[in-house]
Scaffold this motif. Structure first.
Motif, PDB file in Angstrom:
ATOM      1  N   LEU A 154       7.440  16.089  19.144  1.00 27.73           N
ATOM      2  CA  LEU A 154       6.245  16.785  18.681  1.00 27.73           C
ATOM      3  C   LEU A 154       5.166  16.783  19.754  1.00 27.73           C
ATOM      4  O   LEU A 154       4.575  17.826  20.073  1.00 27.73           O
ATOM      5  N   TYR A 252       9.081  27.254  18.700  1.00 30.10           N
ATOM      6  CA  TYR A 252       9.290  26.444  17.502  1.00 30.10           C
ATOM      7  C   TYR A 252       9.883  27.300  16.399  1.00 30.10           C
ATOM      8  O   TYR A 252       9.371  28.378  16.076  1.00 30.10           O
ATOM      9  N   LEU A 258      10.283  17.646  13.750  1.00 26.99           N
ATOM     10  CA  LEU A 258       9.801  17.117  15.020  1.00 26.99           C
ATOM     11  C   LEU A 258       9.311  15.697  14.789  1.00 26.99           C
ATOM     12  O   LEU A 258       8.598  15.435  13.822  1.00 26.99           O
TER      13      LEU A 258
END
Length: 271
Positions: A154, A252, A258
């Motif tokens: 992330l 994404y 994540l």
């Protein structure tokens, strides 16, 4: 050397409401794990240093006799006080103060926490020393630090996003001599006088239904982002924001999990 603005209350005061509404959801799993590690007794008095809007403190409320929550940002404490009044909790004491100079008696608390707080202290030695001082002999402390960015998908994605949209953005560099190194974290706790020290990595996993939801989580309630936004005019920021959203859209896939990894250190004050 100029002081890190994140070591001052201003940026945190500015984002207190959004932090409580957005960022706390990201941080809550780490706070919950910290409480599991400390495992305070129902009769325990605990202190949460750099509490923010009470991420850990509020989780501790039903578990212990007394929770003291302190932060140097007045708006964060104000937000916490509103939550306490709304929930009717009667075992929470709040205070505005510096974790490097706690205005609480020595040997008072059974457990002490600082979740991603000490990492911003200008004097981490004082921060650890104060945690040790306010603990009773045999008391337990749990503190946390983010792991290197490369260990967190992330944070890696967000770092790349900021670089794509903000000219001159400097990503967080690995710091083997900082608290992101578990050996350094253990060493500094030992130097402060703690014993029986253990450090574990812990990851939170997050899934976003849309790029917009991910961007909202990344941009709202973030003191570093607030500082970056304040450097430019509104039109410039809108253009940078659009570039970052476009980068996320390309990189994404909604629904993909994540993770973000932190180090949680548990230590005791000697008897």
């Amino acid at each position: 050397m100029p002081q890190n603005p994140l070591a001052t209350p201003g940026p945190w005061d500015d984002i207190a409401d959004d932090y409580d509404e957005v960022t706390v959801r990201t941080l809550r799993p780490f706070a919950a794990r910290a409480l599991e590690l400390a495992d305070p007794a129902p009769t325990a008095r605990v202190i949460d240093i750099a509490t923010g809007p009470g991420t850990l403190a509020l989780l501790a409320v039903p578990k212990v006799r007394e929770v003291v929550a302190v932060d140097f940002a007045e708006s964060m404490i104000r937000r916490l006080r509103h939550t306490v009044m709304r929930t009717g909790a009667t075992n929470v004491l709040t205070g505005i103060g510096d974790g490097q100079d706690l205005h609480y008696p020595s040997n008072r608390f059974d457990a002490a926490f600082s979740m991603f707080g000490v990492i911003f202290f200008p004097d981490k030695v004082k921060g650890f020393a104060e945690i040790l001082r306010v603990l009773r002999p045999g008391g337990v402390a749990v503190v946390s630090s983010w792991a290197p960015t490369a260990q967190s998908p992330l944070m890696t994605l967000l770092s790349e996003t900021y670089q794509a949209g903000i000219p001159g953005y400097v990503p967080r560099k690995p710091d083997p001599n900082g608290l992101e190194n578990p050996e350094i974290l253990e060493k500094e706790l030992a130097a402060a006088g703690f014993t029986d020290i253990s450090v574990e990595p812990f990851s939170g996993s997050y899934t976003f239904d849309s790029v917009e939801q991910l961007w909202d989580a990344a941009s709202r309630g973030s003191a570093p982002m607030s500082l970056l936004r304040a450097r430019v005019d509104e039109a410039t920021w809108k253009a940078q924001e659009q570039a970052m959203i476009e980068y996320l859209t390309a990189n994404y896939t909604p629904g993909t999990a994540l993770s973000s990894t932190a180090l949680l250190a548990k230590a005791h004050k000697p008897l």
